[in-house]
Design a protein around this motif. Structure first.
Motif, PDB file in Angstrom:
ATOM      1  N   ARG A   3     -61.621 -15.722 -21.090  1.00  0.00           N
ATOM      2  CA  ARG A   3     -61.398 -16.769 -22.103  1.00  0.00           C
ATOM      3  C   ARG A   3     -61.609 -18.147 -21.477  1.00  0.00           C
ATOM      4  O   ARG A   3     -60.661 -18.746 -20.960  1.00  0.00           O
TER       5      ARG A   3
ATOM      6  N   LYS B 150     -57.278 -11.975 -21.863  1.00  0.00           N
ATOM      7  CA  LYS B 150     -56.892 -11.123 -22.985  1.00  0.00           C
ATOM      8  C   LYS B 150     -58.123 -10.626 -23.724  1.00  0.00           C
ATOM      9  O   LYS B 150     -58.785 -11.398 -24.430  1.00  0.00           O
ATOM     10  N   GLY B 151     -58.468  -9.361 -23.531  1.00  0.00           N
ATOM     11  CA  GLY B 151     -59.610  -8.764 -24.223  1.00  0.00           C
ATOM     12  C   GLY B 151     -60.955  -9.221 -23.687  1.00  0.00           C
ATOM     13  O   GLY B 151     -61.997  -8.903 -24.260  1.00  0.00           O
TER      14      GLY B 151
END
Ligand code: DOR
Ligand code: ZN
Length: 352
Positions: free
Chosen positions: A218, A214-215
């Motif tokens: 991670r 996500k973005g």
């Protein structure tokens, strides 16, 4: 189990049926987060070097007990790391004495410190047959490691190529499929006899593979088995909250220092011990299944392992405002990031 209008839930004290405590400085730092809420935990043996022999397990158990905070009552349930040269007599003696509650199968190369694990299941069949005879359970990291199998398919292929043939060959062996991450795993457990159960982690109930990217990448959501697509996550949530006694909590809380996670080749593992019970109450409430939380955290595991249920209770309370949880645990070697469920949590352990 008792509920009341004041949004509290009193349940038998939970156990964690899959936990990494590490050693030394990190052990000392993480242990309070588990023994604050949990009475017992199945302790993973993937240290360097691994916990292979009964004497290794006894020494590790002593180090855990020595690291406990003053006055803490916590029972580490020790496991042995299965290698192709494991000694059946040593394992049987460790089980008979009560020191060891399970043996752990890591396919070689499957995850952190699994290099000494099993390459060919045939080499350990005699040991597994002995375990079946004496009723000692096998905890399984259920993933194949061939480079040509896609990382998202490793669990399903393991079931087909390794687990089902093994359970056919040694049907009396009691097996725990650990940290199941796919609907294939859930379906397999449901279709099996009473000698098979599964643990589910907190994080796999709350994240899916989208969270990993996500973005950006991670690293704190990277663990093994890797989180799968959302439909699998939903199958895990359905199983955990169904009340089916074959599913129980194994957090797989696996601390790594931030430097080892935030790296060009980051380690697998999610540190969820501090907020696991807040997260689980949240998930079970979302699924309208708070009445099954106690079974998942406190009853089903002891039943499978043939151990008594804890006598103490804990009380969870739902607050009107979100509960704060530290983002990092500081250790003498550096910080460890705590699992971020990416939602506000309202449940907390009010009394343990
Ligand atoms: O994510 C994981 N971390 N999966 C495992 O199987 C091992 C664990 C660890 O020891 O860090
Ligand atoms: Zn693990």
């Amino acid at each position: 189990m008792a509920t009341s209008m004041a949004q509290t839930l009193t349940i038998k004290q939970p156990d964690d049926w899959h936990l990494h405590l590490r050693d030394g400085v990190v052990l000392k730092a993480v242990l309070p987060d588990t023994c604050r809420h949990f009475a017992r935990a199945i302790i993973m043996p993937n240290l360097v070097p691994p916990v292979v022999r009964a004497t290794d397990a006894a020494a590790y158990r002593d180090r855990i007990l020595a690291a406990l905070p003053e006055g803490a009552a916590f029972e580490p349930l020790m496991t042995l790391y299965l290698t192709e040269t494991s000694d059946a007599d040593d394992i049987a003696a460790a089980a008979e004495s009560g020191l060891v509650k399970a043996v752990k199968l890591y396919p070689a190369g499957a995850t952190t410190n699994s290099d000494s694990g099993v390459k060919s299941i045939d080499k350990v069949t005699a040991v597994l047959e002995r375990m079946a005879e004496i009723g000692l359970p096998l905890c399984v990291h259920g993933e194949v490691t061939h480079a040509d199998v896609d990382i998202f398919d490793r669990e399903a292929v393991f079931i087909e190529q390794v687990l089902e043939p093994l359970r056919t060959r040694v049907p009396q062996l009691r097996v725990i499929m650990e940290h199941v991450t796919t609907s294939n795993g859930i379906d397999y457990v449901k279709s099996a006899d009473a000698n098979l159960a599964a643990t589910l982690t907190t994080h796999h109930l709350m994240i899916n593979r989208n969270h990993l990217f996500k973005g950006g990448i991670r690293p704190h959501y990277f663990c093994l088995p890797i989180a799968k697509r959302r439909s699998h996550q939903l199958a895990l949530r359905a199983a955990a909250t169904s009340g089916d006694k074959r599913f129980f909590l194994g957090t797989d809380s696996a601390p790594h220092l931030d430097g080892a996670k935030e790296s060009a080749c980051g380690c697998a593992g999610v540190y969820n011990a501090p907020n696991t019970l807040s997260c689980l109450a949240h998930v079970f409430e979302e699924e309208n299944a708070l009445q099954h939380l106690e079974g998942f955290t406190s009853l089903n595991g002891p039943a499978f392992y043939g151990l008594p249920v804890n006598t103490k209770t804990i009380t969870l309370e739902k607050r009107p405002e979100p509960v704060a949880c530290s983002e990092k645990l500081e250790t003498a070697d550096g910080p460890v990031t705590v699992f971020d469920p990416e939602c506000e949590l309202f449940w907390h352990v009010a009394a343990a």
